[in-house]
Design an enzyme around this catalytic site. Structure first.
Site, PDB file in Angstrom:
ATOM      1  N   THR A 128       0.857  -1.189   0.000  1.00 13.85           N
ATOM      2  CA  THR A 128       0.000   0.000   0.000  1.00 13.85           C
ATOM      3  C   THR A 128       0.891   1.235   0.000  1.00 13.85           C
ATOM      4  O   THR A 128       2.115   1.119  -0.055  1.00 13.85           O
ATOM      5  CB  THR A 128      -0.903   0.032   1.252  1.00 13.85           C
ATOM      6  OG1 THR A 128      -0.111   0.370   2.404  1.00 13.85           O
ATOM      7  CG2 THR A 128      -1.572  -1.327   1.483  1.00 13.85           C
ATOM      8  N   CYS A 129       0.277   2.402   0.088  1.00 15.37           N
ATOM      9  CA  CYS A 129       1.073   3.627   0.082  1.00 15.37           C
ATOM     10  C   CYS A 129       1.910   3.768   1.350  1.00 15.37           C
ATOM     11  O   CYS A 129       2.898   4.496   1.374  1.00 15.37           O
ATOM     12  CB  CYS A 129       0.170   4.847  -0.091  1.00 15.37           C
ATOM     13  SG  CYS A 129      -1.029   5.065   1.233  1.00 15.37           S
ATOM     14  N   ARG A 131       2.980   0.915   3.323  1.00 12.65           N
ATOM     15  CA  ARG A 131       3.743  -0.274   3.714  1.00 12.65           C
ATOM     16  C   ARG A 131       3.957  -1.206   2.521  1.00 12.65           C
ATOM     17  O   ARG A 131       3.197  -1.210   1.548  1.00 12.65           O
ATOM     18  CB  ARG A 131       3.020  -1.026   4.827  1.00 12.65           C
ATOM     19  CG  ARG A 131       1.690  -1.637   4.427  1.00 12.65           C
ATOM     20  CD  ARG A 131       0.954  -2.242   5.612  1.00 12.65           C
ATOM     21  NE  ARG A 131       0.503  -1.209   6.523  1.00 12.65           N
ATOM     22  CZ  ARG A 131       1.025  -0.974   7.735  1.00 12.65           C
ATOM     23  NH1 ARG A 131       1.993  -1.742   8.187  1.00 12.65           N
ATOM     24  NH2 ARG A 131       0.562  -0.001   8.489  1.00 12.65           N
ATOM     25  N   SER A 188      -1.563   1.758  11.360  1.00 14.96           N
ATOM     26  CA  SER A 188      -1.664   2.765  10.305  1.00 14.96           C
ATOM     27  C   SER A 188      -1.146   4.102  10.785  1.00 14.96           C
ATOM     28  O   SER A 188      -1.123   4.403  11.990  1.00 14.96           O
ATOM     29  CB  SER A 188      -3.123   2.916   9.852  1.00 14.96           C
ATOM     30  OG  SER A 188      -3.605   1.719   9.306  1.00 14.96           O
ATOM     31  N   GLY A 194     -10.043   2.996   7.742  1.00 13.85           N
ATOM     32  CA  GLY A 194     -10.751   1.831   7.236  1.00 13.85           C
ATOM     33  C   GLY A 194     -10.214   1.249   5.946  1.00 13.85           C
ATOM     34  O   GLY A 194     -10.495   0.102   5.621  1.00 13.85           O
ATOM     35  N   GLY A 272      -9.457   7.394  -8.450  1.00 14.64           N
ATOM     36  CA  GLY A 272      -9.587   6.067  -7.855  1.00 14.64           C
ATOM     37  C   GLY A 272     -10.182   6.144  -6.461  1.00 14.64           C
ATOM     38  O   GLY A 272     -10.795   7.142  -6.081  1.00 14.64           O
ATOM     39  N   LYS A 273      -9.977   5.079  -5.676  1.00 15.66           N
ATOM     40  CA  LYS A 273     -10.575   5.020  -4.339  1.00 15.66           C
ATOM     41  C   LYS A 273     -10.093   6.158  -3.453  1.00 15.66           C
ATOM     42  O   LYS A 273     -10.885   6.813  -2.776  1.00 15.66           O
ATOM     43  CB  LYS A 273     -10.242   3.676  -3.694  1.00 15.66           C
ATOM     44  CG  LYS A 273     -10.885   2.479  -4.377  1.00 15.66           C
ATOM     45  CD  LYS A 273     -10.456   1.177  -3.716  1.00 15.66           C
ATOM     46  CE  LYS A 273     -11.062  -0.023  -4.430  1.00 15.66           C
ATOM     47  NZ  LYS A 273     -10.594  -1.306  -3.833  1.00 15.66           N
TER      48      LYS A 273
END
Length: 531
Positions: A128-129, A131, A188, A194, A272-273
């Protein structure tokens, strides 16, 4: 997995490598054979040499299994480990994380490469951004970790020695707890966010579609999802929680003059998300208009249909720099592997108004980064990336820690459930072998009995009664031993006691489950190396 089944295949890796090495040396063909020709420095081997090479490879496979039988005891002493090797926003800068980032569509390929390593049986990638973490079942801890680190080094181009300065490595229950904490949002940058739970779910979906996850990793990720859901439902950790996207909006507004925040011209690149969440939080802050640059208009139209509280203006990717020239704040959130803004691009943009502080803000929440750090060298531009969001999330630190402590109780419960399940796998091969052994004896003795009585002397009802009697006797005799092989957390028996019972039964009935499973795993590794 059993101590034998898990670490013993460490032998497989070593032997498979040896087989591959022999095969490679044979294929090298150091001299020209009778049918060979040399052209431009290339040696071509004839069919006989090729056949000889295949014969050597086959012999090496047999030799590997024979060597295993000699040294099996040494490999059976080490149990396989669940491990996580990775780096995150807490341990490594974004400059390093982006080099290791693996796009979601490439996760299956990465898993295939990792499980192809000699001492790695199962693998999963969570990128992910914030990790990049690799979860594995390592048949040998030291060898497996070394292979994964070397793989990461090769992929990123970062020397292994430099990587190790930023990597964290956790084993067994510590690795599992870490994943549960990640899924719950405790690890996080933004506590309780979430999006990470959705990303953990995507690892499972991707693994199911590609068939890449093994049973240990698959179960661990599914239990992590359960833990993440429980933490969010049973604690108030998500109340007031923010995501990376909302922290990015918060940071941008912090850097703008307070009196002009809501009048700033906002540009979002990428729908995107995370981009969608940026728009959502801009609405929450009172912004009335945002320009969105995206490859296609369909996704922007869908967002516009869903979010009615803001004017959304679409511009195609080809007009990105013109749109940036008209913006005071530029949010970037794309999956682009190449940098979208470099120093020269920023220098070509007109300065923003004095009312906005005369500085254009680039808030880059992409990994790999979309905006080069050198853009900040331009006098009228400033770049912020995901690492800079710490400034926002440091607020209310005490409240964050209190919520995390509440969540740990749930995580501990889910961790015990997972470890009880994994421990139960230890005795499954022995249970199957013991029941099969008993059934073979029952069937043999039953056949002898029926022959003595004579088939004509028995009715179907009598024969069925005799068969049920034999089955009942076997089940009652096995009930006690099988109860002492239970290790599912439902009683007070420890794992060590259960394993001691298992080894005793293996010896008493000559079940030899350990070596049988190890041989099977070694054979599979050798064959994989040769294909």
């Amino acid at each position: 997995m059993m101590a034998s089944t898990t670490s013993a295949t460490a032998a497989a890796g070593a032997f498979a490598a040896a087989a591959a090495k022999k095969r490679g040396s044979a294929a090298a063909c150091p001299r020209i054979s009778a049918g060979g020709r040399r052209r431009s420095g290339i040696v071509r081997c004839d069919a006989s040499v090729e056949a000889q090479s295949q014969a050597v490879a086959k012999a090496a496979s047999v030799a590997a299994l024979e060597q295993f039988k000699i040294s099996a005891d040494r490999y059976m002493k080490e149990r396989s480990s669940i491990a996580v090797i990775g780096l995150s926003v807490h341990t490594a800068p974004v400059e390093m994380r982006e080099k290791l980032a693996v796009a979601e569509e490439l996760w299956p390929r990465a898993i295939s490469e990792l499980t192809g390593l000699n001492h790695i049986e199962e693998a999963a990638v969570l990128s992910t951004c914030n990790r990049m973490e690799i979860y594995v079942v390592a048949l040998s801890w030291n060898r497996g970790i070394r292979e994964v680190v070397d793989w990461m080094s090769k992929k990123s181009g970062i020397p292994a020695s430099e990587l190790r300065e930023h990597l964290f490595m956790l084993r067994d229950s510590d690795a599992t707890r870490h994943l549960f904490e990640v899924s719950s949002g405790l690890d996080s940058l933004v506590l309780g966010e979430g999006q990470i739970l959705a990303q953990v779910k995507q690892v499972v979906r991707s693994g199911q579609n590609s068939g890449g996850l093994g049973k240990n990793i698959d179960r661990m990720f599914k239990d992590a999802i359960t833990a993440g859901k429980r933490v969010r439902c049973e604690t108030n950790i998500s109340s007031g929680a923010v995501s990376v996207s909302s922290a990015a909006v918060e940071l941008a507004l912090m850097k703008l003059p307070k009196s002009e925040c809501l009048s700033a011209r906002m540009l979002l690149i990428g729908a995107g998300k995370m981009g969608k969440l940026v728009i959502k939080h801009l609405i929450a802050k009172g912004c009335k208009k945002v320009v969105v640059v995206n490859r296609s208009v369909e996704r922007v139209d869908a967002i516009r249909e869903e979010m009615k509280g803001i004017e959304i203006v679409y511009r195609p990717l080809t007009e990105m720099y013109e749109a940036a020239a008209d913006a005071d704040v530029v949010f970037t959130s794309t999956a682009s592997e190449t940098t979208l803004f470099i120093k020269e691009h920023a220098e070509g943009l007109p300065p923003v108004s004095d009312a906005m502080g005369s500085v254009r803000l680039f808030v880059d929440i992409s990994v790999p980064r979309n905006v080069s750090a050198c853009v900040s060298d331009v006098g009228h531009a400033r770049v912020y990336n995901v690492d800079d969001l710490k400034e926002v999330v440091e607020a209310n630190k005490e409240d964050r820690l209190r919520k995390a402590m509440e969540a740990q109780t749930i995580i501990t419960q889910e961790l015990k459930r997972f470890e009880a399940w994994r421990d139960s796998l230890e005795t499954v091969p022995t249970i199957k072998k013991l029941r099969s052994y008993a059934d073979r004896i029952r069937a043999s003795e039953l056949e002898k009995c029926l022959q003595k009585i004579g088939e004509d002397s028995l009715t179907k009802k009598m024969r069925r009664s005799i068969e049920e009697l034999s089955t009942g006797i076997v089940n009652k005799l096995l009930h006690g031993p099988l109860q002492h092989l239970r290790c599912d957390g439902s009683d007070s028996r420890t794992l060590d006691e259960t394993l001691e019972n298992m080894h005793a039964l293996n010896r008493m009935f000559s079940l030899d489950t350990e070596k049988a499973i190890i041989e099977q795993k070694i054979k599979a590794k050798v064959e994989k190396a040769q294909n």
